[in-house]
Scaffold this active site. Structure first.
Site, PDB file in Angstrom:
ATOM      1  N   ASP A  32     -27.654  70.942   1.651  1.00 24.88           N
ATOM      2  CA  ASP A  32     -26.290  71.429   1.865  1.00 24.88           C
ATOM      3  C   ASP A  32     -26.313  72.065   3.248  1.00 24.88           C
ATOM      4  O   ASP A  32     -27.371  72.125   3.889  1.00 24.88           O
ATOM      5  CB  ASP A  32     -25.900  72.466   0.777  1.00 24.88           C
ATOM      6  CG  ASP A  32     -24.391  72.462   0.519  1.00 24.88           C
ATOM      7  OD1 ASP A  32     -23.636  72.537   1.501  1.00 24.88           O
ATOM      8  OD2 ASP A  32     -23.980  72.361  -0.646  1.00 24.88           O
ATOM      9  N   ASP A  49     -26.125  69.167   8.184  1.00 28.97           N
ATOM     10  CA  ASP A  49     -24.686  69.017   8.395  1.00 28.97           C
ATOM     11  C   ASP A  49     -24.403  67.523   8.315  1.00 28.97           C
ATOM     12  O   ASP A  49     -24.920  66.738   9.126  1.00 28.97           O
ATOM     13  CB  ASP A  49     -24.335  69.580   9.784  1.00 28.97           C
ATOM     14  CG  ASP A  49     -22.859  69.436  10.100  1.00 28.97           C
ATOM     15  OD1 ASP A  49     -22.129  68.814   9.299  1.00 28.97           O
ATOM     16  OD2 ASP A  49     -22.445  69.947  11.160  1.00 28.97           O
ATOM     17  N   LEU A  50     -23.596  67.121   7.335  1.00 27.33           N
ATOM     18  CA  LEU A  50     -23.349  65.681   7.131  1.00 27.33           C
ATOM     19  C   LEU A  50     -22.747  65.024   8.368  1.00 27.33           C
ATOM     20  O   LEU A  50     -22.904  63.821   8.572  1.00 27.33           O
ATOM     21  CB  LEU A  50     -22.403  65.483   5.936  1.00 27.33           C
ATOM     22  CG  LEU A  50     -22.976  65.808   4.547  1.00 27.33           C
ATOM     23  CD1 LEU A  50     -21.858  65.802   3.507  1.00 27.33           C
ATOM     24  CD2 LEU A  50     -24.075  64.816   4.172  1.00 27.33           C
ATOM     25  N   GLY A  70     -22.174  66.003  -1.645  1.00 29.37           N
ATOM     26  CA  GLY A  70     -21.773  66.814  -0.495  1.00 29.37           C
ATOM     27  C   GLY A  70     -20.416  66.395   0.045  1.00 29.37           C
ATOM     28  O   GLY A  70     -19.895  65.329  -0.272  1.00 29.37           O
ATOM     29  N   ASN A 110     -11.134  61.081  -9.061  1.00 31.39           N
ATOM     30  CA  ASN A 110      -9.911  60.554  -9.683  1.00 31.39           C
ATOM     31  C   ASN A 110      -8.757  60.544  -8.690  1.00 31.39           C
ATOM     32  O   ASN A 110      -7.777  59.827  -8.888  1.00 31.39           O
ATOM     33  CB  ASN A 110      -9.577  61.370 -10.930  1.00 31.39           C
ATOM     34  CG  ASN A 110      -9.075  62.778 -10.623  1.00 31.39           C
ATOM     35  OD1 ASN A 110      -7.875  62.980 -10.477  1.00 31.39           O
ATOM     36  ND2 ASN A 110      -9.968  63.751 -10.503  1.00 31.39           N
ATOM     37  N   HIS A 111      -8.858  61.311  -7.599  1.00 32.03           N
ATOM     38  CA  HIS A 111      -7.756  61.366  -6.641  1.00 32.03           C
ATOM     39  C   HIS A 111      -7.635  60.092  -5.793  1.00 32.03           C
ATOM     40  O   HIS A 111      -6.683  59.947  -5.030  1.00 32.03           O
ATOM     41  CB  HIS A 111      -7.869  62.640  -5.794  1.00 32.03           C
ATOM     42  CG  HIS A 111      -7.696  63.862  -6.648  1.00 32.03           C
ATOM     43  ND1 HIS A 111      -6.469  64.236  -7.159  1.00 32.03           N
ATOM     44  CD2 HIS A 111      -8.605  64.741  -7.156  1.00 32.03           C
ATOM     45  CE1 HIS A 111      -6.626  65.311  -7.921  1.00 32.03           C
ATOM     46  NE2 HIS A 111      -7.911  65.633  -7.936  1.00 32.03           N
ATOM     47  N   TYR A 134      -7.710  63.960   1.000  1.00 34.01           N
ATOM     48  CA  TYR A 134      -8.987  63.987   0.292  1.00 34.01           C
ATOM     49  C   TYR A 134      -9.199  62.686  -0.507  1.00 34.01           C
ATOM     50  O   TYR A 134     -10.269  62.062  -0.432  1.00 34.01           O
ATOM     51  CB  TYR A 134      -8.999  65.211  -0.633  1.00 34.01           C
ATOM     52  CG  TYR A 134     -10.042  65.215  -1.703  1.00 34.01           C
ATOM     53  CD1 TYR A 134     -11.394  65.320  -1.382  1.00 34.01           C
ATOM     54  CD2 TYR A 134      -9.694  65.136  -3.053  1.00 34.01           C
ATOM     55  CE1 TYR A 134     -12.363  65.334  -2.372  1.00 34.01           C
ATOM     56  CE2 TYR A 134     -10.650  65.161  -4.046  1.00 34.01           C
ATOM     57  CZ  TYR A 134     -11.979  65.256  -3.697  1.00 34.01           C
ATOM     58  OH  TYR A 134     -12.941  65.278  -4.681  1.00 34.01           O
ATOM     59  N   LYS A 138     -12.060  59.546  -0.174  1.00 35.60           N
ATOM     60  CA  LYS A 138     -12.900  59.011  -1.253  1.00 35.60           C
ATOM     61  C   LYS A 138     -12.753  57.492  -1.371  1.00 35.60           C
ATOM     62  O   LYS A 138     -13.698  56.793  -1.728  1.00 35.60           O
ATOM     63  CB  LYS A 138     -12.565  59.707  -2.581  1.00 35.60           C
ATOM     64  CG  LYS A 138     -12.948  61.188  -2.609  1.00 35.60           C
ATOM     65  CD  LYS A 138     -14.451  61.376  -2.520  1.00 35.60           C
ATOM     66  CE  LYS A 138     -14.880  62.820  -2.621  1.00 35.60           C
ATOM     67  NZ  LYS A 138     -16.340  63.005  -2.475  1.00 35.60           N
ATOM     68  N   ARG A 172      -3.753  68.419 -18.458  1.00 37.82           N
ATOM     69  CA  ARG A 172      -4.205  67.251 -17.687  1.00 37.82           C
ATOM     70  C   ARG A 172      -5.703  67.020 -17.852  1.00 37.82           C
ATOM     71  O   ARG A 172      -6.169  65.894 -17.999  1.00 37.82           O
ATOM     72  CB  ARG A 172      -3.864  67.476 -16.211  1.00 37.82           C
ATOM     73  CG  ARG A 172      -4.431  66.428 -15.288  1.00 37.82           C
ATOM     74  CD  ARG A 172      -3.910  66.590 -13.864  1.00 37.82           C
ATOM     75  NE  ARG A 172      -4.696  65.794 -12.966  1.00 37.82           N
ATOM     76  CZ  ARG A 172      -5.747  66.251 -12.286  1.00 37.82           C
ATOM     77  NH1 ARG A 172      -6.110  67.519 -12.371  1.00 37.82           N
ATOM     78  NH2 ARG A 172      -6.429  65.440 -11.519  1.00 37.82           N
TER      79      ARG A 172
HETATM   80  C1  15L Z   1     -11.542  66.696  -7.703  1.00 34.05           C
HETATM   81  O1  15L Z   1     -11.857  65.656  -7.154  1.00 34.05           O
HETATM   82  C2  15L Z   1     -11.916  67.987  -7.133  1.00 34.05           C
HETATM   83  O2  15L Z   1     -13.177  67.965  -6.498  1.00 34.05           O
HETATM   84  C3  15L Z   1     -11.858  69.113  -8.143  1.00 34.05           C
HETATM   85  O3  15L Z   1     -11.876  70.334  -7.453  1.00 34.05           O
HETATM   86  C4  15L Z   1     -10.617  69.013  -9.029  1.00 34.05           C
HETATM   87  O4  15L Z   1      -9.452  69.155  -8.240  1.00 34.05           O
HETATM   88  C5  15L Z   1     -10.618  67.674  -9.724  1.00 34.05           C
HETATM   89  O5  15L Z   1     -10.678  66.638  -8.781  1.00 34.05           O
HETATM   90  C6  15L Z   1      -9.369  67.474 -10.607  1.00 34.05           C
HETATM   91  O6  15L Z   1      -8.637  66.514 -10.396  1.00 34.05           O
HETATM   92  O7  15L Z   1      -9.172  68.262 -11.532  1.00 34.05           O
END
Ligand code: 15L
Length: 274
Positions: A32, A49-50, A70, A110-111, A134, A138, A172
């Site tokens: 990290d 540091d990535l 990370g 999931n986002h 974000y 991903k 949710r």
């Molecule tokens: C994620 O991807 C996040 O890292 C986490 O902090 C939450 O926001 C989670 O999703 C979520 O959707 O509950």
């Protein structure tokens, strides 16, 4: 004994997995930006540091598999997401290729698919519908994984993690909860299963309200022990404390969908008014 590198060791998931992984992977290297505050004398930590390729190459030296947790883990301004997840993600895959790492488990989210409505059940083969910068980062990470698997033969597993924790936090999360021990199972599939080339799996426990078809994970031997409904009362009590969020309550991604939203509200169905 395989040497496993875990990035993001000081973050939420890393902190939990640091306790669960050593009996399975005793040769575990943690990384990290900064060491965890409670780093034990028997733990191995290497800072990186990535966003710095040379530093990422250094931590990949002699490593067989990587658990890549990370990076920036919530919605936020573009620059830190660019540095940590876009440049950092590229550096991680590229360093792994150069150093001969065989397998990567990538913490996707999931986002990536947050703008699918909750009434729409989806598999891992749908078009990405990210709900945030974000989420876009991903999607990029999953694409990197596919490229390095197809072109360079790395064995890559992308886990679209729902919500990781000891219990589902609200309504949710009853659909997307991931128990820590179940994440360990998914990591083991990614690091060990002989059939892995490139996979996208949902990081979710056994949730009866799931919106996701996760049959591929089950085909690979996943048998989650967590059941979200066991925590239904607590989750619903917590939900009752939250203000209504017409956008977030409609889409799978929840609150991230409503942030900065100035799109078409007529597409959103308010089920409570029906
Ligand atoms: C994620 O991807 C996040 O890292 C986490 O902090 C939450 O926001 C989670 O999703 C979520 O959707 O509950």
């Amino acid at each position: 004994m395989p040497r496993i590198l875990m990035t993001g060791a000081s973050g939420g998931i890393g902190t939990s997995l640091r306790k669960l992984l050593p009996p399975i992977y005793p040769d575990l290297v943690l990384s990290d930006l900064k060491p965890p505050a409670d780093l034990g004398s028997r733990e191995t930590f290497k800072p990186a540091d990535l966003a710095d390729l040379a530093q990422v190459e250094a931590i990949c030296e002699g490593v067989d598999g990587i658990l890549h947790f990370g990076g920036y883990s919530v919605e936020g301004p573009w620059d830190p997401i660019l540095q940590s997840n876009i440049i950092g993600g590229y550096n991680l895959f590229e360093a792994a290729r150069k150093k001969g790492v065989k397998r990567i488990v990538f913490a996707s989210s999931n986002h990536v698919v947050g703008f699918y409505p909750r009434h729409h059940r989806i598999g891992t083969d749908v078009t990405a519908r990210p709900d945030s910068r974000y989420g876009v980062s991903k999607v990029f990470g999953e694409a990197l994984g596919a490229l390095y698997a197809d072109k360079h033969g790395l064995k890559v597993t992308c886990l679209r993690i729902g919500n990781f924790g000891e219990q589902p936090l609200d309504h949710r999360r009853l659909s997307i909860w991931l128990k820590p021990e179940d994440l360990v199972q998914l990591c083991r599939i990614g690091l060990e299963h002989p059939d892995i080339l490139f996979e996208i799996l949902y990081g979710a426990s056994y949730n009866e309200r799931a919106w996701w078809d996760n049959h591929r994970a089950y085909d690979l031997g996943y048998r989650p022990s967590g059941r979200a409904e066991d925590f239904r009362e607590h989750a619903m009590a917590e939900q009752a404390k939250l203000p209504p969020d017409p956008i977030g309550d409609f889409y799978q991604g929840g609150a991230f969908c409503g942030m900065e939203f100035d799109g078409d509200r007529s597409r959103i169905i308010d089920w409570s008014k029906r």
